[in-house]
Design a protein around this motif. Structure first.
Motif, PDB file in Angstrom:
ATOM      1  N   GLY A 271       0.881  -1.291  -0.076  1.00 35.05           N
ATOM      2  CA  GLY A 271       0.008   0.047   0.047  1.00 35.05           C
ATOM      3  C   GLY A 271       0.882   1.337  -0.116  1.00 35.05           C
ATOM      4  O   GLY A 271       0.457   2.323  -0.588  1.00 35.05           O
ATOM      5  N   SER A 272       1.945   1.277   0.734  1.00 39.50           N
ATOM      6  CA  SER A 272       2.860   2.198   0.615  1.00 39.50           C
ATOM      7  C   SER A 272       3.603   2.702  -0.622  1.00 39.50           C
ATOM      8  O   SER A 272       3.695   3.835  -0.792  1.00 39.50           O
ATOM      9  CB  SER A 272       3.680   2.200   1.922  1.00 39.50           C
ATOM     10  OG  SER A 272       3.255   2.115   2.952  1.00 39.50           O
ATOM     11  N   SER A 279      -0.598   7.897   4.052  1.00 39.74           N
ATOM     12  CA  SER A 279      -1.990   7.446   3.988  1.00 39.74           C
ATOM     13  C   SER A 279      -2.398   6.039   4.412  1.00 39.74           C
ATOM     14  O   SER A 279      -3.468   5.779   4.986  1.00 39.74           O
ATOM     15  CB  SER A 279      -2.487   7.733   2.340  1.00 39.74           C
ATOM     16  OG  SER A 279      -1.859   6.863   1.655  1.00 39.74           O
ATOM     17  N   VAL A 280      -1.357   5.351   4.103  1.00 38.53           N
ATOM     18  CA  VAL A 280      -1.768   3.905   4.661  1.00 38.53           C
ATOM     19  C   VAL A 280      -1.653   3.753   6.092  1.00 38.53           C
ATOM     20  O   VAL A 280      -2.722   3.224   6.715  1.00 38.53           O
ATOM     21  CB  VAL A 280      -0.590   3.092   4.051  1.00 38.53           C
ATOM     22  CG1 VAL A 280      -0.511   1.598   4.578  1.00 38.53           C
ATOM     23  CG2 VAL A 280      -0.522   2.837   2.611  1.00 38.53           C
ATOM     24  N   VAL A 281      -0.736   4.524   6.751  1.00 40.77           N
ATOM     25  CA  VAL A 281      -0.660   4.294   8.294  1.00 40.77           C
ATOM     26  C   VAL A 281      -1.886   5.179   8.905  1.00 40.77           C
ATOM     27  O   VAL A 281      -2.566   4.727   9.879  1.00 40.77           O
ATOM     28  CB  VAL A 281       0.575   4.836   8.866  1.00 40.77           C
ATOM     29  CG1 VAL A 281       1.815   4.194   8.426  1.00 40.77           C
ATOM     30  CG2 VAL A 281       0.913   6.435   8.508  1.00 40.77           C
ATOM     31  N   LEU A 282      -2.194   6.282   8.350  1.00 43.75           N
ATOM     32  CA  LEU A 282      -3.434   6.825   8.925  1.00 43.75           C
ATOM     33  C   LEU A 282      -4.516   6.142   8.576  1.00 43.75           C
ATOM     34  O   LEU A 282      -5.636   6.141   9.700  1.00 43.75           O
ATOM     35  CB  LEU A 282      -3.669   8.212   7.984  1.00 43.75           C
ATOM     36  CG  LEU A 282      -4.787   9.011   8.540  1.00 43.75           C
ATOM     37  CD1 LEU A 282      -4.429   9.700   9.658  1.00 43.75           C
ATOM     38  CD2 LEU A 282      -4.916  10.353   7.291  1.00 43.75           C
ATOM     39  N   THR A 309       6.932   0.499  10.475  1.00 40.60           N
ATOM     40  CA  THR A 309       8.296   0.259   9.868  1.00 40.60           C
ATOM     41  C   THR A 309       8.091  -0.132   8.319  1.00 40.60           C
ATOM     42  O   THR A 309       8.942   0.161   7.353  1.00 40.60           O
ATOM     43  CB  THR A 309       9.121  -0.767  10.673  1.00 40.60           C
ATOM     44  OG1 THR A 309       8.188  -1.839  10.755  1.00 40.60           O
ATOM     45  CG2 THR A 309       9.367  -0.177  11.856  1.00 40.60           C
ATOM     46  N   THR A 310       7.456  -0.986   8.026  1.00 43.04           N
ATOM     47  CA  THR A 310       7.063  -1.541   6.554  1.00 43.04           C
ATOM     48  C   THR A 310       6.472  -0.410   5.710  1.00 43.04           C
ATOM     49  O   THR A 310       6.674  -0.391   4.415  1.00 43.04           O
ATOM     50  CB  THR A 310       6.220  -2.798   6.664  1.00 43.04           C
ATOM     51  OG1 THR A 310       5.049  -2.485   7.312  1.00 43.04           O
ATOM     52  CG2 THR A 310       7.039  -4.015   7.206  1.00 43.04           C
ATOM     53  N   ALA A 311       5.759   0.486   6.194  1.00 46.84           N
ATOM     54  CA  ALA A 311       5.293   1.690   5.466  1.00 46.84           C
ATOM     55  C   ALA A 311       6.318   2.362   5.131  1.00 46.84           C
ATOM     56  O   ALA A 311       6.268   2.945   3.831  1.00 46.84           O
ATOM     57  CB  ALA A 311       4.336   2.370   6.399  1.00 46.84           C
ATOM     58  N   THR A 320       6.444   7.840  -5.893  1.00 47.70           N
ATOM     59  CA  THR A 320       4.983   8.323  -5.174  1.00 47.70           C
ATOM     60  C   THR A 320       4.897   7.813  -4.035  1.00 47.70           C
ATOM     61  O   THR A 320       3.640   7.961  -3.243  1.00 47.70           O
ATOM     62  CB  THR A 320       4.061   8.204  -6.097  1.00 47.70           C
ATOM     63  OG1 THR A 320       3.885   6.729  -6.231  1.00 47.70           O
ATOM     64  CG2 THR A 320       3.958   8.775  -7.450  1.00 47.70           C
ATOM     65  N   GLY A 321       5.597   6.909  -3.317  1.00 46.25           N
ATOM     66  CA  GLY A 321       5.567   6.501  -1.942  1.00 46.25           C
ATOM     67  C   GLY A 321       5.774   7.224  -0.928  1.00 46.25           C
ATOM     68  O   GLY A 321       5.092   6.918   0.328  1.00 46.25           O
ATOM     69  N   ASN A 322       6.480   8.342  -0.884  1.00 46.02           N
ATOM     70  CA  ASN A 322       6.366   9.410   0.211  1.00 46.02           C
ATOM     71  C   ASN A 322       6.896  10.645  -0.209  1.00 46.02           C
ATOM     72  O   ASN A 322       7.193  11.061  -1.262  1.00 46.02           O
ATOM     73  CB  ASN A 322       7.616   8.872   1.250  1.00 46.02           C
ATOM     74  CG  ASN A 322       8.916   8.502   0.498  1.00 46.02           C
ATOM     75  OD1 ASN A 322       9.482   9.623  -0.189  1.00 46.02           O
ATOM     76  ND2 ASN A 322       9.438   7.233   0.579  1.00 46.02           N
TER      77      ASN A 322
END
Length: 666
Positions: A271-272, A279-282, A309-311, A320-322
């Protein structure tokens, strides 16, 4: 509501205990055998947790290993730093010539203002528009006047030292908020930002520093993105019971602890890489805490670490991951395509993800593999499917609860029309993100559409509450009539509408937005002093002109890791873009990987860590703290970082030269 449903079923739990003999004779035998060892082992487990060597030993060993590796490669005092080769000297000369040529160019200030300083334009300008030289000039002005404005020479020594002390004081407050007054990280960050604004004004008045534009250092894009994602998440969760959000939660559920952790890590990594780690952790922080409550786990930290950690690690896979990857692609001198970025990162990110997962299973083997006697048995459980009596008891208890839970009234009726609408909206959101539309606008639009649908559903579709009274025999009583002083009947008032602003919008975590606003102000003021740039130049020394070449690259990623945790990764990327405007695509790959993996080192290393801690604390889970994160984060980050750096320096597909600078050999 789901938590209340599970917690309100104590009589049903007794029913489970009374009927388990009819379900499986093994259940009672396994549970009775497993109960005694578990309770007997509790004192020893507590003793291990209090051992400083057990807690901090791996972290200390990892730090000592890093120091030893760099001392062996570069020498204790840097005497082994190699001299620049012919290609590096040629590139250095070409960079100096290009910079001087740009400074000698004539340019139209009015035309730049009309176009916008932040609008550099295409990297491939036509010859009529000025070609590569005009692009270079626009980019230099953009970097110097918009991305990273250098005002460090306007500070006195006292101003630099005092601002640095204030910043590090609040950095410690944010890292360990429980050590001081119970204010919380949002209050500490906002108070620190206001304190910095007031102190910068005092320095301006006394002639110790320049003016401080606090509004300019607040990066609005992450704030808009977080608001839109929070709005979307709230409506996805509350629009329908048993809908998309609940089905997503159930897909991560598993009676086996380590499998549940593995599912969280797989989902977070993929997902990240697809839709940004924040957005994934939220979205999934509350889901993970809910799963921990559902299974009554004693320690939720392994599962929250699995998510956070995996995010961070998975977000390094794509551009576009971060936020820092998006910034790198936009600030790089040469073109970096999506496929080029992915091909370079797939091997080091895969290795880092595996290392992180293995270390998580090893470090928290007691929680993830209950009843196991050692690391070898844990690996046997993973690869051969073996199970301990404690794990069997957990599985039987899980299935027993599900049997009681599945009553005819609660059976799933499949995908309702509202769940299908949610799937369509989420799919459209992902498509808009993939094609490059503004993710902030997309997320806010998705939340606004869901808000309108939820309001219409509540007003026209959901059953209305009935205010009917009944007598002792169950017969409906006529509505009561009310009269005024003159005996006139008072007409009942219309039912007052409850708006979304009074209900769902109040659930947006505005404290989280305040946390990031305060951090932006603190970091922006600290960067103005030039201390991070001075630290980078002093630390790199002779490796500055060959920072991504072996052996300097291993020292370079360590310096980037330290700066990313002290001054945040996005300002570090901006600083490097302004300091090294002609960095090659391979240079940026190393920066991206190190700045992203560095987010796992400490709690403040990544916005994703702060979001997980804040969202978990909001629902009452405060196990994800800096003191508990660091003993695992430090060794996992260092090992993942150095193995990934070795793989990336050995196998990469981006050129180690700049095509636009013209220093690539044929």
């Amino acid at each position: 509501l789901q938590h209340q449903r599970y917690s309100s079923r104590k009589p049903s739990h007794n029913l489970t205990l009374n009927t388990k003999h009819t379900m499986s004779p093994l259940y009672d035998d396994v549970e009775s055998k497993a109960a005694a060892p578990v309770h007997a082992a509790e004192p020893s487990k507590k003793a291990k947790k209090t051992s400083s060597l057990r807690t901090w030993g791996p972290a200390m060993a990892a730090i000592a290993g890093v120091i030893a590796v760099n001392a062996a490669l570069l020498g204790p005092t840097g005497t082994k730093i190699p001299s620049l080769n012919a290609r590096q000297l040629s590139a250095q000369s070409a960079r100096a010539e290009r910079t001087q040529a740009v400074l000698d160019m004539e340019w139209d200030h009015e035309a730049d203002l009309k176009r916008g300083l932040h609008n550099v334009g295409s990297r491939n300008l036509s010859e009529d528009d000025g070609g590569v030289m005009e692009y270079t000039r626009r980019r230099h002005r953009y970097l110097g006047e918009y991305v990273h404005v250098d005002v460090s020479d306007q500070f006195s020594l006292f101003g630099k030292i005092s601002i640095s002390l204030i910043y590090f004081a609040f950095w410690v407050f944010l890292m360990f908020p429980n050590w001081f007054l119970p204010i919380g990280r949002p209050g500490i960050a906002l108070g620190g930002g206001l304190c910095m604004v007031v102190y910068r004004y005092i320095l301006l008045v006394t002639g110790q520093g320049p003016a401080f534009d606090a509004a300019k250092v607040i990066i609005l894009e992450p704030l808009f993105l977080l608001f839109g994602l929070m709005l979307t998440t709230i409506y996805l969760e509350k629009m329908e019971r048993g809908g998309l959000f609940d089905k997503l939660r159930d897909s991560l559920d598993d009676p086996v602890n380590w499998k549940r952790s593995a599912k969280i890590m797989a989902m977070s990594t993929i997902g990240s890489a697809a839709v940004m780690n924040d957005s994934v952790v939220l979205i999934f922080s509350g889901v993970v805490v809910d799963l921990c409550v559902r299974h009554k786990v004693a320690n939720s930290l392994p599962y929250l670490l699995s998510l956070a950690t995996t995010a961070n690690t998975g977000s390094a896979l794509t551009m576009t991951g971060n936020p820092q990857n998006i910034l790198i692609v936009s600030l790089a001198y040469d073109d970096i395509s999506w496929t080029e970025f992915l091909c370079n990162m797939v091997i080091p990110v895969t290795a880092a993800s595996l290392i992180n997962a293995v270390m998580l299973f090893m470090y928290y083997s007691g929680e993830l593999f209950p009843g196991s006697s050692g690391i070898l048995e844990c690996f046997g459980i993973v690869f051969s499917g073996n199970r301990t009596p404690e794990m069997l008891a957990q599985e039987h208890a899980y299935h027993a609860r599900n049997v009681v839970k599945e009553t005819p009234e609660e059976e799933s009726t499949g995908w309702s029309i509202w769940s299908k609408i949610q799937i369509v909206l989420v799919s459209i959101f992902l498509v808009c993100f993939a094609v490059g539309l503004d993710v902030c606008v997309t997320s806010i639009c998705a939340g606004a559409i869901l808000m309108v649908l939820a309001a219409w559903k509540r007003q026209h579709y959901d059953p209305k509450p009935e205010f009917i009274e009944y007598d002792a025999e169950g017969n409906a009583l006529p509505p009561k009539k009310m009269y005024d002083m003159d005996g006139n009947e008072i007409e009942p008032e219309e039912e007052e509408l409850v708006t979304e602003s009074e209900t769902t919008l109040t659930e947006v975590d505005y404290g989280l937005l305040m946390l990031f606003i305060g951090q932006f102000i603190l970091i922006g003021s600290f960067d103005d002093t030039g201390v991070p740039q001075a630290f980078f130049s002093l630390a790199m020394g002779g490796c500055a002109e060959q920072m991504t070449a072996v052996p300097c690259v291993y020292w370079f990623v360590l310096v980037i890791t330290i700066l990313s945790n002290v001054a945040s990764n996005v300002p570090v990327v901006q600083m490097l873009a302004a300091t090294f405007p002609y960095a090659t695509p391979y240079d940026w790959m190393q920066v991206s990987f190190s700045a992203t993996i560095a987010g796992n080192l400490t709690m403040l290393g990544s916005a994703a860590n702060m979001i997980v801690a804040f969202q978990a604390a909001k629902v009452g889970d405060r196990t994800f703290t800096s003191e508990r994160h660091a003993p695992f984060g430090i060794p996992s980050t260092i090992l993942s970082l150095y193995v990934g750096t070795f793989l990336l320096s050995t196998i990469h597909f981006s050129p180690e030269c700049s095509v636009k600078l013209g220093d690539c050999e044929e």
